[in-house]
Design a protein around this motif. Sequence first.
Motif, PDB file in Angstrom:
ATOM      1  N   MET A 112     -10.113 -14.787 -17.981  1.00 17.67           N
ATOM      2  CA  MET A 112     -10.893 -14.964 -19.195  1.00 17.67           C
ATOM      3  C   MET A 112     -10.031 -15.458 -20.349  1.00 17.67           C
ATOM      4  SD  MET A 112     -14.055 -14.575 -18.720  1.00 17.67           S
ATOM      5  CE  MET A 112     -14.427 -14.680 -20.471  1.00 17.67           C
ATOM      6  N   MET A 113      -8.810 -14.981 -20.445  1.00 14.97           N
ATOM      7  CA  MET A 113      -7.922 -15.435 -21.515  1.00 14.97           C
ATOM      8  C   MET A 113      -7.531 -16.898 -21.336  1.00 14.97           C
ATOM      9  SD  MET A 113      -5.444 -12.193 -22.435  1.00 14.97           S
ATOM     10  CE  MET A 113      -4.987 -11.784 -20.739  1.00 14.97           C
ATOM     11  N   GLY A 114      -7.657 -17.397 -20.109  1.00 15.85           N
ATOM     12  CA  GLY A 114      -7.358 -18.800 -19.847  1.00 15.85           C
ATOM     13  C   GLY A 114      -8.492 -19.745 -20.197  1.00 15.85           C
ATOM     14  N   ILE A 115      -9.652 -19.204 -20.563  1.00 14.51           N
ATOM     15  CA  ILE A 115     -10.802 -20.032 -20.960  1.00 14.51           C
ATOM     16  C   ILE A 115     -10.884 -20.056 -22.485  1.00 14.51           C
ATOM     17  CG2 ILE A 115     -13.305 -20.319 -20.829  1.00 14.51           C
ATOM     18  CD1 ILE A 115     -13.260 -18.824 -18.186  1.00 14.51           C
ATOM     19  N   PRO A 116     -10.744 -21.206 -23.118  1.00 15.65           N
ATOM     20  CA  PRO A 116     -10.818 -21.274 -24.587  1.00 15.65           C
ATOM     21  C   PRO A 116     -12.147 -20.733 -25.111  1.00 15.65           C
ATOM     22  CG  PRO A 116      -9.969 -23.324 -23.670  1.00 15.65           C
ATOM     23  CD  PRO A 116     -10.457 -22.511 -22.506  1.00 15.65           C
ATOM     24  N   GLU A 117     -12.101 -20.102 -26.276  1.00 18.66           N
ATOM     25  CA  GLU A 117     -13.305 -19.496 -26.851  1.00 18.66           C
ATOM     26  C   GLU A 117     -14.384 -20.521 -27.172  1.00 18.66           C
ATOM     27  OE1 GLU A 117     -12.439 -16.989 -30.123  1.00 18.66           O
ATOM     28  OE2 GLU A 117     -11.102 -15.667 -28.998  1.00 18.66           O
ATOM     29  N   ARG A 118     -13.985 -21.769 -27.404  1.00 16.96           N
ATOM     30  CA  ARG A 118     -14.969 -22.805 -27.747  1.00 16.96           C
ATOM     31  C   ARG A 118     -15.777 -23.269 -26.531  1.00 16.96           C
ATOM     32  NH1 ARG A 118      -9.996 -25.213 -27.619  1.00 16.96           N
ATOM     33  NH2 ARG A 118      -9.723 -26.930 -26.121  1.00 16.96           N
ATOM     34  N   GLU A 119     -15.348 -22.887 -25.320  1.00 22.86           N
ATOM     35  CA  GLU A 119     -16.044 -23.296 -24.106  1.00 22.86           C
ATOM     36  C   GLU A 119     -17.049 -22.240 -23.664  1.00 22.86           C
ATOM     37  OE1 GLU A 119     -12.191 -25.806 -22.336  1.00 22.86           O
ATOM     38  OE2 GLU A 119     -13.148 -24.263 -21.126  1.00 22.86           O
ATOM     39  N   ASP A 120     -18.162 -22.684 -23.093  1.00 25.84           N
ATOM     40  CA  ASP A 120     -19.204 -21.769 -22.631  1.00 25.84           C
ATOM     41  C   ASP A 120     -18.789 -21.095 -21.328  1.00 25.84           C
ATOM     42  OD1 ASP A 120     -20.589 -22.689 -24.775  1.00 25.84           O
ATOM     43  OD2 ASP A 120     -22.142 -23.736 -23.640  1.00 25.84           O
ATOM     44  N   VAL A 121     -19.300 -19.886 -21.132  1.00 23.71           N
ATOM     45  CA  VAL A 121     -19.038 -19.137 -19.905  1.00 23.71           C
ATOM     46  C   VAL A 121     -20.365 -18.637 -19.329  1.00 23.71           C
ATOM     47  CG1 VAL A 121     -17.990 -17.076 -18.898  1.00 23.71           C
ATOM     48  CG2 VAL A 121     -16.737 -18.392 -20.611  1.00 23.71           C
ATOM     49  N   TYR A 122     -20.598 -18.920 -18.053  1.00 20.53           N
ATOM     50  CA  TYR A 122     -21.752 -18.400 -17.330  1.00 20.53           C
ATOM     51  C   TYR A 122     -21.212 -17.734 -16.075  1.00 20.53           C
ATOM     52  CZ  TYR A 122     -24.405 -21.385 -20.467  1.00 20.53           C
ATOM     53  OH  TYR A 122     -24.926 -21.968 -21.588  1.00 20.53           O
ATOM     54  N   MET A 123     -21.258 -16.414 -16.051  1.00 18.59           N
ATOM     55  CA  MET A 123     -20.625 -15.642 -14.983  1.00 18.59           C
ATOM     56  C   MET A 123     -21.644 -14.857 -14.180  1.00 18.59           C
ATOM     57  SD  MET A 123     -17.715 -12.652 -15.402  1.00 18.59           S
ATOM     58  CE  MET A 123     -16.662 -13.768 -16.322  1.00 18.59           C
ATOM     59  N   GLY A 124     -21.656 -15.087 -12.882  1.00 18.84           N
ATOM     60  CA  GLY A 124     -22.516 -14.312 -11.992  1.00 18.84           C
ATOM     61  C   GLY A 124     -21.634 -13.524 -11.047  1.00 18.84           C
ATOM     62  N   GLY A 125     -21.895 -12.222 -10.915  1.00 20.26           N
ATOM     63  CA  GLY A 125     -21.002 -11.447 -10.085  1.00 20.26           C
ATOM     64  C   GLY A 125     -21.598 -10.183  -9.497  1.00 20.26           C
ATOM     65  N   ASP A 126     -21.029  -9.797  -8.375  1.00 17.88           N
ATOM     66  CA  ASP A 126     -21.296  -8.484  -7.776  1.00 17.88           C
ATOM     67  C   ASP A 126     -20.166  -7.584  -8.265  1.00 17.88           C
ATOM     68  OD1 ASP A 126     -21.539  -6.228  -6.270  1.00 17.88           O
ATOM     69  OD2 ASP A 126     -21.603  -7.242  -4.324  1.00 17.88           O
ATOM     70  N   PHE A 127     -20.441  -6.772  -9.291  1.00 12.80           N
ATOM     71  CA  PHE A 127     -19.408  -5.959  -9.917  1.00 12.80           C
ATOM     72  C   PHE A 127     -19.313  -4.549  -9.325  1.00 12.80           C
ATOM     73  CE2 PHE A 127     -19.944  -9.332 -13.008  1.00 12.80           C
ATOM     74  CZ  PHE A 127     -18.644  -9.543 -13.449  1.00 12.80           C
ATOM     75  N   ASN A 128     -20.177  -4.248  -8.365  1.00 11.29           N
ATOM     76  CA  ASN A 128     -20.131  -2.952  -7.688  1.00 11.29           C
ATOM     77  C   ASN A 128     -20.012  -1.781  -8.663  1.00 11.29           C
ATOM     78  OD1 ASN A 128     -20.252  -3.325  -4.715  1.00 11.29           O
ATOM     79  ND2 ASN A 128     -18.522  -4.692  -5.111  1.00 11.29           N
ATOM     80  N   GLY A 129     -20.779  -1.865  -9.740  1.00  7.93           N
ATOM     81  CA  GLY A 129     -20.792  -0.800 -10.731  1.00  7.93           C
ATOM     82  C   GLY A 129     -22.159  -0.701 -11.375  1.00  7.93           C
ATOM     83  N   HIS A 130     -22.461   0.453 -11.963  1.00 12.11           N
ATOM     84  CA  HIS A 130     -23.758   0.674 -12.607  1.00 12.11           C
ATOM     85  C   HIS A 130     -23.551   0.782 -14.116  1.00 12.11           C
ATOM     86  CE1 HIS A 130     -24.482   3.035  -8.626  1.00 12.11           C
ATOM     87  NE2 HIS A 130     -24.524   1.733  -8.434  1.00 12.11           N
ATOM     88  N   VAL A 131     -24.123  -0.154 -14.867  1.00 16.25           N
ATOM     89  CA  VAL A 131     -24.007  -0.080 -16.329  1.00 16.25           C
ATOM     90  C   VAL A 131     -25.035   0.887 -16.908  1.00 16.25           C
ATOM     91  CG1 VAL A 131     -23.071  -2.411 -16.491  1.00 16.25           C
ATOM     92  CG2 VAL A 131     -25.548  -2.061 -16.688  1.00 16.25           C
ATOM     93  N   GLY A 132     -26.034   1.256 -16.107  1.00 14.11           N
ATOM     94  CA  GLY A 132     -27.011   2.244 -16.536  1.00 14.11           C
ATOM     95  C   GLY A 132     -28.151   1.690 -17.359  1.00 14.11           C
ATOM     96  N   ARG A 133     -29.145   2.561 -17.549  1.00 14.30           N
ATOM     97  CA  ARG A 133     -30.343   2.139 -18.274  1.00 14.30           C
ATOM     98  C   ARG A 133     -30.118   2.086 -19.784  1.00 14.30           C
ATOM     99  NH1 ARG A 133     -35.471   1.816 -16.686  1.00 14.30           N
ATOM    100  NH2 ARG A 133     -34.984   2.885 -14.730  1.00 14.30           N
ATOM    101  N   VAL A 134     -29.372   3.040 -20.329  1.00 10.53           N
ATOM    102  CA  VAL A 134     -29.165   3.112 -21.786  1.00 10.53           C
ATOM    103  C   VAL A 134     -27.895   2.375 -22.179  1.00 10.53           C
ATOM    104  CG1 VAL A 134     -30.426   5.283 -21.987  1.00 10.53           C
ATOM    105  CG2 VAL A 134     -27.971   5.314 -21.557  1.00 10.53           C
ATOM    106  N   ASN A 135     -27.823   2.030 -23.456  1.00  7.32           N
ATOM    107  CA  ASN A 135     -26.695   1.225 -23.929  1.00  7.32           C
ATOM    108  C   ASN A 135     -25.841   1.936 -24.970  1.00  7.32           C
ATOM    109  OD1 ASN A 135     -28.467   1.219 -26.046  1.00  7.32           O
ATOM    110  ND2 ASN A 135     -28.490  -1.005 -26.346  1.00  7.32           N
TER     111      ASN A 135
END
Length: 312
Positions: free
Chosen positions: A115-138
């Motif tokens: 991620m640090m190798g991608i300049p902030e001015r460039e768009d990022v579209y990331m799809g992934g199997d992160f094998n984790g649960h972010v849960g219902r609440v934020n």
Amino acid sequence: MTGRGRELADVLKQRRVNVACLQETKWKGNKAREIGEGYKFYYCGSDGKRNGVGVVLDSGMKERVTDVKRVNDRMIVVKLMIENKVVNVVSVYAPQTGCEESVKEKFWEEFDCMMMGIPEREDVYMGGDFNGHVGRVNDGYERVHGGWGYGVRNREGEVLLQAACAFDLAVVNTWFQKRDQHLVTYKSGHHATQIDYLLIRRNQIKSVKNCKVLPGEDLVSQHRILLADICLTVRLNKHKDRPPPKIKWHLLHKEGYASEFREIVVNKMIEMGDMEGMSVNECWKEMADCIRSVARKVLGETKGKRMIDKDG
């Protein structure tokens, strides 16, 4: 993915998908191949028995690829140039819950470097199997979690949200209120979870029009397809097709312009004097530059639809 490339292409075409991120492909090597229906699969794998990630692009998108960075068998970045916008499509496969802590730590270190190798001015579209649960609440992660997740957050989900905060990435499939069947990305028997996510720059969240799981697609037995409708806005260069300026030589047919042009050119030639010691090409260039300079001043130039008159 083994032996199912054509089937995948058919599903993507039917669903009118332009870009797809795949995980656990189990394809060996760092290559790219056509899989049918105009789709091209860029992939990265190790031994062909585990892990493996890839990105599939349709016929239009694959022509815009400028670079492919295969980080390892868990991360791949495909860079596209769409008009004047640089887009990074990232496919990620995080270690499973049962993996050793050292494996997980190494993964997130490499994720940070990527991620640090991608300049902030460039768009990022990331799809992934992160094998984790972010849960219902934020709670605690309101900026990156939309508040419409599924289940209960676990440690792996916490790490994902921390990474999202660090790089200001929104977890897209938590920003749309959906029924459970459109949130669950993995189902095995009575076990249903949300472990696959789409992440983009937080300031681009409004570009996503919808995001949901397709429960009825039988391409894979346990994982379900996560689909998002994204409107990519590009700014066109209005002057891109404007023709170069042209001297309005046709005005020499008018006596007034012709007389003024002739008088100034003759005077300029007299001022130049003889050209002794200069080659033929040098003499011609000197005279041509003089004539063109006078013509621009007397006759004016055109610039596409916009006209520049000498009196303007």
